[in-house]
Design an enzyme around this catalytic site. Structure first.
Site, PDB file in Angstrom:
ATOM      1  CE  LYS A 178     -22.227 -17.161 -30.926  1.00 30.66           C
ATOM      2  NZ  LYS A 178     -21.771 -17.809 -29.469  1.00 30.66           N
TER       3      LYS A 178
ATOM      4  CG  ASN B  18     -16.156 -21.959 -25.619  1.00 33.95           C
ATOM      5  OD1 ASN B  18     -15.260 -22.889 -25.534  1.00 33.95           O
ATOM      6  ND2 ASN B  18     -15.931 -20.912 -25.828  1.00 33.95           N
ATOM      7  CB  THR B  19     -17.974 -21.238 -20.530  1.00 36.73           C
ATOM      8  OG1 THR B  19     -17.940 -20.253 -21.375  1.00 36.73           O
ATOM      9  CG2 THR B  19     -17.386 -21.017 -19.338  1.00 36.73           C
TER      10      THR B  19
ATOM     11  N   GLY C  55     -21.465 -17.692 -20.331  1.00 36.71           N
ATOM     12  CA  GLY C  55     -20.259 -17.997 -19.273  1.00 36.71           C
ATOM     13  C   GLY C  55     -20.868 -18.308 -17.994  1.00 36.71           C
TER      14      GLY C  55
ATOM     15  CB  ALA D 227     -25.023 -18.209 -23.881  1.00 37.16           C
ATOM     16  N   GLY D 228     -24.928 -20.387 -21.358  1.00 32.33           N
ATOM     17  CA  GLY D 228     -25.416 -20.905 -20.120  1.00 32.33           C
ATOM     18  C   GLY D 228     -25.528 -22.373 -19.642  1.00 32.33           C
TER      19      GLY D 228
END
Lengths: 263, 370, 66
Positions: A99, A208-209, A160, A186-187
């Protein structure tokens, strides 16, 4: 029910369209349980200098063997640095997926499109399965496709932030215009947002986050796994008819029924 | 890279079965969808969609307004030569037809151009038959140099050329290209074009992309409706347009819907496309490709042209003569019968009375940047 | 002799291999990747790679990341 919808990428045939990460966990020991509860088959890791002062727990111990590893190039500020990290990651012997993440703005953590295209071009030629993280810009997406990317990973909101699909319209354009799979990265803060991305036609989501920082990451992982699968099925099913348009008093096709006007 | 493999695949595909298999529910659900794929397009063209033509028309109208507003671009054809080596069985200019053959001198071209320019038109479509030794690239280049001061935008509807020839004409001031495949069915194509350079189906099919490669700004494609099953032809046309849009995102891709009428001549259309069917074809194209330009010529009658204005049309011809030299000297035999003889001023007034703005000029290359 | 590991100066005995060094640091060679003087050293060559005065060594491993 037999699984018939596969996501084929980089020579792998995936049944889950949820990619997960290994960052930001309160305890890395949760990672293997999240892999199980979410059904995810692809997981990201980062590459860092070994800490010479304390022997840290190695994250690899917690990643189940069946997972496809997706190392990222986080920390890279230029294409050259991303290429260096990618080559080191491959030397680890855990496959050739990468990535690409090139960020030189630490305030907003937005990816640098030009450097990302350059790194993609070099690494795709070296045989990597390149998944570039990018701002959803159609021209950059086309350049990445030309450079040999295996998929395009547009951000839904800055890394994040858990703010959801702030870039929805731009991602929709990428989905419409690009032949490559679009993986929203993301987001995404909630399962409903992941589901929405999949309903729009995204090929997969990377979360992830939102999982790692939930009070119960294992339960949240399961919720994301189900949301992504539900959104995918909705996409495959095709939306139903929205309320039929009201018949106006003067129809647009009325002239077709009028024998005087038709020929 | 070519659309040819796809066109050949379509010609062998059981498309009729697909059209017949579509259900009304499927068609209804496709109409309100934000984006549709080729299966949805097939459903819109199917007989099952026909009862829902009003809903298709509303959707097409909404999409056209969103992408084009209430504007219609106007243009007119200028025939400069009717010499032709082709034997197209449906065409008035075909080689075997014993008609007077002319090629305009550059003075005559200028006179025609001035007559057209006097009506206010700024976009011109330059036409010839296919006889490159009589009216070839060099002649066209000379015509363009004569006409360019009068017309900011000049398109060609001539004969398929190589990319380098399009590039040369682009430098002279050409910015668009119209080329109809006539039929996407290669077998029928062979029957209808028994002799002449036009026999080469593949070379013609690749013409729009050669134009796009050469830097032309507009490519206009189409199938001659009436030669065979219109659903198959429109389906192939739509897929060809989508293919071009995808590969040449900077190019304005346009589709014409030329419909043959039964007439007294020797060639009778194989099937007659009704008004209702033409509306279905046009609205299906609009819903499938919201950004597509759609051209309606004066083959269509005035009342019908007026009625279909809101359903997807973006360009119309006006003040048309299909005869060589017909603008300066009216009353000669044309390539085909026109049904809408209205002058530019009449079309302009009609558009305004329907709440549409006639657009005479929406393009002019800056010299040296073309 | 002196070498540099991850930017830090380190005093080691001559004649030691990369593998010796990694083990002496309580690291598992199978989860470490090494870059010696800007060239990647594959894991299977750790034991055959000698270290010399002035070497610049980077040792990296996977960590959590998104």
């Amino acid at each position: 029910m037999e699984h018939t919808d596969f996501f084929e990428i980089g020579g792998k045939r995936l049944t889950s369209r949820l990619f997960t990460g290994t960052g930001k966990y309160g305890s890395d020991s949760l990672i293997s349980s999240v892999c199980e509860s979410s059904g995810s088959q692809v997981i990201t890791v980062a590459l860092r200098r070994v800490d010479l002062d304390k022997s840290a727990d190695n994250v690899m111990r917690h990643i189940p063997a069946h997972m496809t590893l997706l190392p990222n190039t986080s920390g890279a500020r230029t294409a050259g640095e991303a290429v260096r990290i990618a080559r080191l990651a491959r030397a680890m012997g855990c496959g050739n997926w990468i990535k690409i993440e090139v960020i030189s703005d630490n305030r907003y953590l937005l990816p640098d499109g030009y450097e990302t295209v350059r790194a993609t071009e070099i690494l795709a030629k070296e045989g990597f399965v390149v998944l570039p993280y990018m701002n959803p810009d159609l021209y950059v997406a086309r350049a990445l496709a030309d450079a040999g990317a295996a998929a395009i990973m547009p951000l839904g909101a800055p890394i994040g932030t858990n703010r959801g699909l702030k870039t929805e319209e731009m991602i929709r354009i990428l989905i419409e215009e690009m032949d490559l799979p679009i993986i929203v990265d993301a987001g995404i803060g909630t399962p409903s947002q992941a589901c929405q991305a999949m309903e729009m036609g995204a090929a997969a989501c990377l979360v992830n986050t939102a999982i790692a920082t939930a009070s119960d990451p294992v339960l949240m992982g399961r919720a994301f796994g189900r949301a992504v699968a539900a959104g995918r099925e909705a996409w495959l099913a095709g939306p139903g008819a929205v309320a039929t348009l009201a018949q106006a008093s003067s129809p647009l096709t009325g002239f077709l029924d009028d024998p005087g006007a038709a020929s | 890279m070519s659309f040819l493999p796809e066109a050949l695949r379509l010609s062998r595909a059981p498309l009729n079965e697909r059209f017949e298999a579509a259900t009304e529910d499927e068609a209804k659900s496709v109409i309100s969808r934000e984006r549709i794929d080729e299966h949805g397009f097939a459903a819109l063209l199917s007989p099952a969609a026909s009862p829902h033509l009003e809903a298709m028309a509303r959707r097409a109208h909404e999409l056209t307004l969103r992408h084009f507003g209430r504007t219609i671009s106007l243009f007119t054809p200028l025939y400069v030569s009717n010499h032709c080596a082709n034997h197209c069985r449906y065409c008035g200019f075909a080689a075997p037809n014993a008609i007077p053959r002319t090629r305009l001198s550059l003075d005559e071209v200028r006179a025609e151009g001035q007559a057209i320019a006097a009506t206010g038109l700024k976009h011109l479509l330059l036409l010839t038959g296919e006889a490159p030794h009589k009216a070839g690239v060099e002649y066209l280049e000379s015509c363009v140099r004569v006409l360019r001061p009068l017309f900011p935008s000049i398109s060609l509807e001539v004969f398929p050329m190589e990319t380098k020839d399009y590039a040369r004409l682009a430098r002279a001031g050409v910015d668009g290209l119209t080329v109809f495949q006539e039929t996407y069915d290669p077998d029928l194509y062979a029957k209808l074009h028994p002799a002449g350079p036009k026999r080469d189906y593949a070379f013609r099919l690749d013409t729009p992309q050669r134009g796009a490669e050469a830097g032309l700004r507009v490519v206009n494609i189409g199938a001659l409706l009436g030669l065979t099953d219109w659903r198959r032809e429109i389906y192939a046309t739509g897929l060809h347009a989508a293919w071009l849009q995808k590969r040449y995102p900077g190019v304005d891709v346009a589709v014409s819907l030329p419909r043959m009428r039964p007439h007294a001549g020797a060639f009778q259309p194989e099937c007659i496309v009704s008004d209702r069917e033409l509306v279905q074809a046009m609205t299906a194209l609009r819903i499938f490709l919201p950004r597509l330009s759609i051209t309606i010529s004066t083959r269509e009658a005035p009342a019908f042209r007026d009625n279909i204005l809101p359903l997807g049309v973006t360009r119309m011809s006006a003040g048309v003569s299909t005869a060589v030299g017909g603008h300066a000297k009216p009353g000669q035999a044309g390539q085909f019968e026109i049904s809408d003889p209205r002058s530019v001023a009449e079309i302009e007034a009609m558009l305004q009375s329907h709440g549409y703005q006639p657009v005479f000029k929406d393009w002019e290359p800056i010299e040296g940047c073309a | 002799m002196h070498i540099t590991v991850n930017g830090r100066a380190l005093e080691i005995e001559p004649g030691r291999t990369l593998n010796d060094l990694i083990i002496s640091m309580n690291l598992d060679p199978s989860v470490v990747v090494a870059e010696l003087n800007h060239d990647i050293v594959p894991g299977e060559k750790f034991a055959a790679t000698g270290l010399y005065a002035g070497d610049q060594l980077e040792l990296l491993s996977f960590v959590g990341g998104g």
